[in-house]
Design a protein around this motif. Structure first.
Motif: not given
Length: 550
Positions: A136-146, A181-191
């Motif tokens: 839940l630390a990722t706020g945007n539901e769709d970004v969190r889901s992906l 892939g793991l590093a990408a989950t830290l990148d808030d610029t990725l939509g």
């Protein structure tokens, strides 16, 4: 914040997520520590990606990421102390990777992801941080889901990579993508678009890692053969081995030979019987029981020691807790753990063997045989027969019913579905989902059994190889033109990487059950539905009518 939040498996509470304790039995503090380990592994991955570009790669990095991801899979490890120690070691490794990258000339920005810089070693500080870095630390539901879809795919990939690693087979491309892939989950610029692309890339790498494990298993133990497996019990004391690790199987069989102790498989270890290398052991006598979730009763009646080689542990009852052992990434508080093998050596299973000698033989809970061993090499050797049966109309359709079993009553759907299939259909299966129907008397078609079991969940790769070969034989342009329907049961993260692999291969109209993943947001679910035809299950009759109308 809730005590915890976890929705990585099919049994997520209320179909949304476990917030007090995992349905699997995972306590909230352990769930949070697993989240914190993932958080630190993402920090390691951030530096590892940069280091690789500079030509630096530490094997310890790949191993730590693989092991850490595997340990956080559902039902693998419930031991709080294990995760505290792993987090501390991961923090040290993160600094080593950073320093190695800097020594190679990598210049890092001033602003770094928190996962790359946060540090603490005191237990209280670890617990405090652990409650803040989860899903839940990722706020945007769709970004969190992906992000979570990708993360769970990587967990499944790590499990398969670990089994191959134990047999001496590795693929640096798999390790590199895992870090990426793991590093990408830290990148808030990725939509959403970029994250969808990464998930599809995960599917591609998933195919590679399953092919790697297939090569590792078959090169080491031979290609699976059609085999009748005894499901009764003998008169000698026994050891029951569960999980997925064939190297552990080998070590145990060698060490029990000549001791008067028999060895039985349980759940996902059943396919070990199909490998030629294991057939020479006369004390390898059969399979005991069913899928993982019935172990609380079946382990009681087995009487002897039980070895859990990987995930699929149910919190043990006191009646057999002193007879259960874990090894590898598996663990449970108060349960004896067998240490990893030294390089070039074997694990030491002498404690299990000595205990087994003092135990009564297993109580027989069923009798008979089940048939398996229909991996790709075997099925392709029967290609002429199979193709002839399709062309003649004797086989009208194949149903891929691979995947996982679980506790939910709704999973009886798969038994009912298999029983209701017309006599001119064949089930292709892999994984413990087979226990819903592999003991039914479904007969055969011209000598071809109506249930073709390819093996463990990772052997879903075999089913893909078979489908691609049939596509070639029938000279089709699209794999979806084959008379194959996909009605797959899922439970945990290895099923996620299998799903992503199938999507990468272009398979469409996959039906998933008994429920769709809770981690798919409505928008992400719509993308999968509209792009790939992903759907849930309905009633048996409605689904049969729909599949057979194609």
């Amino acid at each position: 914040m809730s005590n915890m939040f976890c929705y990585q498996c099919q049994e997520a509470a209320k179909g949304t997520g476990c917030t007090i304790q995992g349905v699997c039995g995972k306590p909230s503090d352990v769930a949070n520590l697993q989240d914190l380990l993932l958080f630190v592994l993402k920090g390691i991955s951030y530096y590892s990606v940069k280091a690789r570009k500079a030509g630096v790669n530490l094997e310890a990095t790949d191993k730590a990421i693989m092991d850490g991801l595997f340990a956080t899979i559902t039902n693998a490890n419930f031991d709080r102390e294990v995760f505290i120690n792993r987090i501390r070691k991961a923090l040290e490794l993160r600094e080593e990777v950073k320093q190695a990258a800097e020594a190679a000339g990598v210049i890092f920005p001033v602003e770094l992801p928190e996962a790359a810089v946060w540090s603490a070693y005191e237990e209280a500080d670890l617990d405090a941080k652990a409650g803040t870095v989860g899903v839940l630390a990722t706020g945007n539901e769709d970004v969190r889901s992906l992000r979570e879809l990708l993360t769970y795919g990587l967990k499944g990939m790590a499990a398969y990579a670990e089994h191959a690693y134990q047999l001496g087979y590795t693929d640096n491309a798999v390790f590199a993508f895992t870090a990426k892939g793991l590093a990408a989950t830290l990148d808030d610029t990725l939509g959403a678009e970029e994250l969808i692309a990464l998930n599809m890339e995960a599917g591609q790498v998933g195919v590679s890692v399953m092919a790697l494990l297939d090569t590792a298993n078959t090169s080491t133990y031979g290609h699976p053969e059609i085999t009748k497996v005894n499901i009764g019990a003998g008169t000698n004391p026994g050891i029951l081995i569960s999980g997925h690790d064939l190297r552990d199987m080998e070590d145990l069989l060698k060490q029990t030979e000549g001791t008067g102790v028999d060895v039985y498989t349980h759940s996902e270890m059943l396919p070990a019987h199909y490998y030629p290398a294991f057939k020479k052991y006369k004390h390898f006598v059969g399979n005991y029981g069913n899928a993982w979730w019935k172990q609380d009763k079946e382990f009681d009646s087995f009487n002897g020691p039980i070895l859990m080689t990987t995930n699929c542990i149910v919190p043990p009852k006191d009646s057999y807790k002193d007879r259960i052992y874990t090894t590898g990434q598996a663990g449970f508080p108060g349960v004896k753990h067998i240490a990893d093998r030294e390089e070039g050596g074997a694990k030491d299973f002498s404690a299990l063997i000595e205990q087994a000698k003092t135990c009564q033989p297993p109580v027989e809970i069923e009798t008979g045989e089940i048939v398996g061993g229909f991996a790709h090499e075997t099925v392709l050797s029967l290609a002429d027969t199979v193709v002839g049966a399709v062309k003649s109309g004797a086989i009208k359709r194949f149903f891929v019913m691979a995947g996982c079993d679980g506790r939910m009553k709704s999973r009886d759907y798969y038994t009912e579905f298999a029983s209701a299939l017309p006599q001119d259909t064949v089930i292709l299966t892999a994984g413990c989902a087979k226990y819903k129907y592999n003991k039914l008397d479904l007969g055969d078609i011209g000598g071809i059994p109506r249930v073709l079991d390819a093996g463990q969940c990772n052997d879903s790769y075999s089913l893909a190889v078979i489908a691609l070969k049939l596509k070639e034989v029938f000279e089709l342009n699209d794999i979806n033109e084959l008379p194959i329907s996909y009605n797959i049961a899922w439970y945990e993260q290895k099923a996620v990487i299998v799903l992503l692999a199938l999507l990468y291969l272009g398979v469409k109209n996959i039906h998933l059950g008994p429920t769709l993943p809770a981690f798919l947001s409505p928008n992400v679910a719509n993308v999968l539905v509209n792009t790939f035809g992903i759907a849930g299950i309905g009633s048996v009759q409605e689904d049969l009518d729909m599949f057979l109308a194609v």
